[in-house]
Design a protein around this motif. Sequence first.
Motif, PDB file in Angstrom:
ATOM      1  N   ASP A  80      54.336  51.172  44.878  1.00  0.00           N
ATOM      2  CA  ASP A  80      54.626  52.416  45.437  1.00  0.00           C
ATOM      3  C   ASP A  80      53.223  53.001  45.803  1.00  0.00           C
ATOM      4  O   ASP A  80      52.098  52.769  45.346  1.00  0.00           O
ATOM      5  N   LEU A  81      52.967  54.102  46.752  1.00  0.00           N
ATOM      6  CA  LEU A  81      51.897  54.560  46.996  1.00  0.00           C
ATOM      7  C   LEU A  81      50.923  55.575  45.923  1.00  0.00           C
ATOM      8  O   LEU A  81      50.009  55.385  46.072  1.00  0.00           O
ATOM      9  N   PHE A  82      51.824  55.859  45.152  1.00  0.00           N
ATOM     10  CA  PHE A  82      51.212  56.619  44.068  1.00  0.00           C
ATOM     11  C   PHE A  82      50.123  55.605  43.115  1.00  0.00           C
ATOM     12  O   PHE A  82      49.053  55.974  42.811  1.00  0.00           O
ATOM     13  N   THR A  83      51.022  54.420  42.929  1.00  0.00           N
ATOM     14  CA  THR A  83      50.038  53.330  42.110  1.00  0.00           C
ATOM     15  C   THR A  83      48.776  52.850  43.011  1.00  0.00           C
ATOM     16  O   THR A  83      47.899  52.781  41.997  1.00  0.00           O
ATOM     17  N   VAL A  84      48.962  52.748  44.043  1.00  0.00           N
ATOM     18  CA  VAL A  84      47.657  52.308  44.858  1.00  0.00           C
ATOM     19  C   VAL A  84      46.774  53.506  44.894  1.00  0.00           C
ATOM     20  O   VAL A  84      45.597  53.178  44.934  1.00  0.00           O
ATOM     21  N   ALA A  85      47.201  54.591  45.200  1.00  0.00           N
ATOM     22  CA  ALA A  85      46.306  55.661  45.379  1.00  0.00           C
ATOM     23  C   ALA A  85      45.513  55.971  44.051  1.00  0.00           C
ATOM     24  O   ALA A  85      44.456  56.177  44.105  1.00  0.00           O
ATOM     25  N   ARG A  86      46.362  55.690  42.928  1.00  0.00           N
ATOM     26  CA  ARG A  86      45.681  56.121  41.685  1.00  0.00           C
ATOM     27  C   ARG A  86      44.492  55.026  41.319  1.00  0.00           C
ATOM     28  O   ARG A  86      43.202  55.174  40.810  1.00  0.00           O
ATOM     29  N   ALA A  87      44.890  53.591  41.975  1.00  0.00           N
ATOM     30  CA  ALA A  87      43.886  52.534  41.689  1.00  0.00           C
ATOM     31  C   ALA A  87      42.658  52.813  42.370  1.00  0.00           C
ATOM     32  O   ALA A  87      41.655  52.097  42.039  1.00  0.00           O
ATOM     33  N   THR A  88      42.913  53.222  43.694  1.00  0.00           N
ATOM     34  CA  THR A  88      41.595  53.483  44.469  1.00  0.00           C
ATOM     35  C   THR A  88      41.117  54.655  44.381  1.00  0.00           C
ATOM     36  O   THR A  88      40.031  55.143  45.306  1.00  0.00           O
ATOM     37  N   ASP A 122      33.655  56.408  48.047  1.00  0.00           N
ATOM     38  CA  ASP A 122      32.964  55.580  47.228  1.00  0.00           C
ATOM     39  C   ASP A 122      33.603  54.343  46.823  1.00  0.00           C
ATOM     40  O   ASP A 122      32.904  53.259  46.344  1.00  0.00           O
ATOM     41  N   ASN A 123      35.214  54.212  47.030  1.00  0.00           N
ATOM     42  CA  ASN A 123      35.487  52.882  46.679  1.00  0.00           C
ATOM     43  C   ASN A 123      35.904  52.032  48.195  1.00  0.00           C
ATOM     44  O   ASN A 123      36.289  51.072  48.074  1.00  0.00           O
ATOM     45  N   LYS A 124      35.211  52.602  49.121  1.00  0.00           N
ATOM     46  CA  LYS A 124      35.556  52.058  50.309  1.00  0.00           C
ATOM     47  C   LYS A 124      34.433  50.833  50.619  1.00  0.00           C
ATOM     48  O   LYS A 124      33.256  50.859  50.596  1.00  0.00           O
ATOM     49  N   LEU A 125      35.113  49.611  50.852  1.00  0.00           N
ATOM     50  CA  LEU A 125      34.436  48.417  51.010  1.00  0.00           C
ATOM     51  C   LEU A 125      33.836  48.200  52.389  1.00  0.00           C
ATOM     52  O   LEU A 125      32.986  47.293  52.596  1.00  0.00           O
ATOM     53  N   GLY A 138      40.047  48.666  44.038  1.00  0.00           N
ATOM     54  CA  GLY A 138      40.939  49.591  43.248  1.00  0.00           C
ATOM     55  C   GLY A 138      41.274  48.732  41.938  1.00  0.00           C
ATOM     56  O   GLY A 138      40.611  47.415  41.972  1.00  0.00           O
ATOM     57  N   VAL A 139      41.244  49.343  40.868  1.00  0.00           N
ATOM     58  CA  VAL A 139      41.877  48.641  39.669  1.00  0.00           C
ATOM     59  C   VAL A 139      43.036  49.058  39.172  1.00  0.00           C
ATOM     60  O   VAL A 139      43.322  50.289  38.922  1.00  0.00           O
ATOM     61  N   LEU A 140      43.864  48.410  39.120  1.00  0.00           N
ATOM     62  CA  LEU A 140      45.451  48.560  38.485  1.00  0.00           C
ATOM     63  C   LEU A 140      45.306  48.785  36.947  1.00  0.00           C
ATOM     64  O   LEU A 140      44.392  48.728  36.274  1.00  0.00           O
ATOM     65  N   ARG A 141      46.295  49.524  36.617  1.00  0.00           N
ATOM     66  CA  ARG A 141      46.279  49.942  35.093  1.00  0.00           C
ATOM     67  C   ARG A 141      46.182  48.800  34.171  1.00  0.00           C
ATOM     68  O   ARG A 141      45.586  49.040  32.746  1.00  0.00           O
ATOM     69  N   ASP A 142      46.466  47.618  34.537  1.00  0.00           N
ATOM     70  CA  ASP A 142      46.392  46.631  33.601  1.00  0.00           C
ATOM     71  C   ASP A 142      44.944  45.748  33.822  1.00  0.00           C
ATOM     72  O   ASP A 142      44.613  44.968  33.014  1.00  0.00           O
ATOM     73  N   GLY A 143      44.091  46.493  34.591  1.00  0.00           N
ATOM     74  CA  GLY A 143      42.716  46.026  34.596  1.00  0.00           C
ATOM     75  C   GLY A 143      42.521  45.026  35.733  1.00  0.00           C
ATOM     76  O   GLY A 143      41.348  44.648  36.027  1.00  0.00           O
ATOM     77  N   GLN A 144      43.284  44.734  36.503  1.00  0.00           N
ATOM     78  CA  GLN A 144      43.301  43.782  37.676  1.00  0.00           C
ATOM     79  C   GLN A 144      42.569  44.402  38.808  1.00  0.00           C
ATOM     80  O   GLN A 144      43.099  45.537  39.204  1.00  0.00           O
ATOM     81  N   GLU A 145      41.496  43.979  39.297  1.00  0.00           N
ATOM     82  CA  GLU A 145      40.923  44.283  40.406  1.00  0.00           C
ATOM     83  C   GLU A 145      41.615  44.071  41.743  1.00  0.00           C
ATOM     84  O   GLU A 145      41.954  42.947  42.041  1.00  0.00           O
ATOM     85  N   ILE A 146      41.606  45.028  42.803  1.00  0.00           N
ATOM     86  CA  ILE A 146      42.470  44.618  43.828  1.00  0.00           C
ATOM     87  C   ILE A 146      41.590  44.934  45.136  1.00  0.00           C
ATOM     88  O   ILE A 146      40.562  46.071  45.116  1.00  0.00           O
ATOM     89  N   ALA A 147      41.794  44.613  46.327  1.00  0.00           N
ATOM     90  CA  ALA A 147      41.423  45.193  47.624  1.00  0.00           C
ATOM     91  C   ALA A 147      42.481  45.676  48.509  1.00  0.00           C
ATOM     92  O   ALA A 147      43.528  44.878  48.493  1.00  0.00           O
ATOM     93  N   VAL A 148      42.528  46.803  48.844  1.00  0.00           N
ATOM     94  CA  VAL A 148      43.571  47.343  49.604  1.00  0.00           C
ATOM     95  C   VAL A 148      43.061  47.700  51.040  1.00  0.00           C
ATOM     96  O   VAL A 148      42.243  48.309  51.419  1.00  0.00           O
ATOM     97  N   LYS A 149      43.909  47.067  51.978  1.00  0.00           N
ATOM     98  CA  LYS A 149      43.536  47.171  53.545  1.00  0.00           C
ATOM     99  C   LYS A 149      44.639  48.309  54.070  1.00  0.00           C
ATOM    100  O   LYS A 149      45.841  48.024  53.887  1.00  0.00           O
ATOM    101  N   MET A 150      44.302  49.131  54.452  1.00  0.00           N
ATOM    102  CA  MET A 150      45.080  50.301  55.299  1.00  0.00           C
ATOM    103  C   MET A 150      45.294  50.175  56.551  1.00  0.00           C
ATOM    104  O   MET A 150      44.192  50.160  57.292  1.00  0.00           O
ATOM    105  N   LEU A 151      46.437  50.181  57.133  1.00  0.00           N
ATOM    106  CA  LEU A 151      46.512  50.056  58.546  1.00  0.00           C
ATOM    107  C   LEU A 151      46.154  51.644  59.124  1.00  0.00           C
ATOM    108  O   LEU A 151      46.924  52.383  58.786  1.00  0.00           O
TER     109      LEU A 151
END
Length: 815
Positions: free
Chosen positions: A493-501, A507-510, A521-534
């Motif tokens: 869901d968008l809220f989860t991704v927005a919070r992670a980034t 500052d988080n833009k790669l 981004g970093v999910l709540r469980d600590g997993q690092e992610i990369a989010v690609k936005m169209l």
Amino acid sequence: MKAFVALSMCLVLFTCNALVSNALDTITTNQSIQDGESLISAGETFELGFFSRGDPPKRYLGIWYKKITTMTIVWVANRVAPLADASGTLRVTTHGSLVLLDGNGSDTWLSNAPIPVRNPVAQLLDSGNLVVRDAEGSDPNNFLWQSFDYPTDTLQAGMKIGWNRTSGFNRYLKSWKSIDDPSPGNFTFQLDPNGYPQLLLKQGSDIKFRTGPWNGLRFSGTPYLNTNPYYRYEFVLNEEEMYYRYVLLNRSVTSRLTLTTNGIIQRFAWIDRTQGWMLYITSPIDQCDNYASCGAYASCRVDTSPVCRCLKGFVPRFSQELDMLDWSNGCVRRNPLDCEKDIFVKYSWLKLPDTRSSWFNESMNLQECEVVCMKKCSCMAYSNLDIRNGGSGCLLWFSELVDIRGYSNYGQDLYIRMAVSESALLPSHHKKHKLVMGLAVFFGSVFLILVLTIRLLQCKKKKMKLPEAKWDSFESGDNCEKPKEDLELPLFDLFTVARATDNFSTDNKLGEGGFGPVYKGVLRDGQEIAVKMLSRNSRQGLHEFKNEVLYVSKLQHRNLVKLLGCCIEEENLLIYEFMPNGSLDSFLFDPMQRKRLDWSTRFNIIKGIARGLLYLHQDSRLRIIHRDVKASNVLLDYEMNPKISDFGLAKSFTGNETQANTNRVVGTYGYMSPEYALDGVFSTKSDVFSYGVLVLEIVSGKRNRGFHHPDHRHNLLGHAWRLFTEGRSMKLLDKLVENSCSTSEALRSIHIGLLCVQRCPNDRPSMSTVVMMLGSDIELPLPKEPGFFIERNLLQESTSQSQPNEMTMTVLSAR
């Protein structure tokens, strides 16, 4: 006068008998073959004569292809006793033996003739078989001796590898010691008669590769041995013989299987058009072909990381070793066996384990096989012997199960003995278990329906579900059909991704590509992610977004980036595993960062990209053409291992498709193959071309597009080609890696890169061949002129530099 005439006739007769014309394929006891003379088979396919190898040169008696311009030796007689000079003579004795004499008349090599005949002759057959037979008969079963019974390093059509079970005679391949030394090397390829027969590649006494048992169609571990109109593969096992061979169905095809000096099995076909040997099968092909690389009760799969995994119901024998990626001790059962209460669990899509401690019966069915195995407490597993017509025969294992390989769309079923406490691994077991499972399924289904109902309501409320109209709105073109199967991908869901980034903070833009911006981004469980936005103004659209979702969700390989999920609410987002070192181009073309890429790292990247493309082209569920292989689409993990990314432009093939046309040419200039850029024709060879460009860029540290040199106006491909033809390929090497470089690896990489960028797609090697060439030291064919081998026009060059990523073309949509 009469005496003179008689003497003259004797001299003529002696000369006719002693010398053999090149047109003859047979010699008798009154004739001989001297160094400089030869026998030629009736169809002029093979020639027998003397050749030189080594320094200083030594002389050998051998057989080679007559009509093939590249001298290719298929058999050597005196490989352990070479001649010192050109004084050798081959004769047929009156006892029916072949004897090779040196200049002093001493025997240096002798064939055996078990049954003396009255009138023996030696003949070179059009199959390449040198035989000794009775002059009055040509029945192959009555040959006194034949070279096919004594192979060297080459298996020819019709030649057997295997055993005569009556006499104990064994036929097998033995490698040359080196390219210039035909004496026996350290590698053998032979049929092992222990248990159910299988072919083993050995280095000395150590097993390096195993084909697996014959299953009626092919060996269990050789999925590439498919039926075709050119060959018939045969495996014979009866009271008298056990052997494997291939038979040519089309005599116009020239093929050979060779055991190389470094222990690689290769099958070649001669291509008249290119006047060269084409390599199309090699074994071992990857690390999972290495014998028992994962130990007992573990399966090896190249599309997983790590490649070794314990079978279900098994655990690592020593878990601390796995931290060092050492799987040599394998796995053990999670729960101990209890003979009378044990069950059998079915494991599918496998290369069957080592059969040297197995037992088999050709008449049993699978049910009878299970009964026999259950009664013998030492029986660890069973399987069908023959997979044809629904399966038949019985194969039992009586030792630890080793050298198991897993496949995604190939393999056999194996039933392994397990403790009854592992019954959860079964689909059903006994009526009580079936009832429990039935109830579990029922309540589970109710629970699942409830969860899905709640989820759908949430999706409807939040507008998370992608509308059908959105899928249907894709513009027409490649891969624009509506998806026929559900997406195998989690929805974020968008809220989860927005919070992670941090709400897509700058500052988080790669970085940003053709698709749009990419955020860390970093999910709540600590997993690092990369989010690609169209991006809404992206040059790519929903078409590419759908491609990425449909393809990458189905791909699992250590050299492909992993797609974790997607979001299709107000924004279209793709969520990937995070690659901490970013893209390859950020290192390769940066003057400071490039210093971090030493030669071993670059060569590892070259090999990793090749393995990833091989998986896409050959081993994945879909045969996928990436269509945009380039440095910026290769990401690097913590250990600088490469992972191919960005499948927005990918195209899949099905069935026997090998190439396609498109009116929408997409990709990146500098990496596109000529046939694709100019005519819209793409295939796996289009990716091979792009890979070749990338290899030359990695070696040189220079971009192909925009490359400049003071001596000429060629791009990087043209520059590499010029250096290669002048014998100065090492001049292409990035100066930053000169001290850490392996010269042989660098030269080999450049050579392979040039083979990949040849103008004609048919001249380029497949990715399976590329992987093999990178992992061995076999001789490489000479490359032809690369595509786009033209010098730039200065005016065009100036214009193109003003718009580096775009060019006006009717059918082109460049990135």
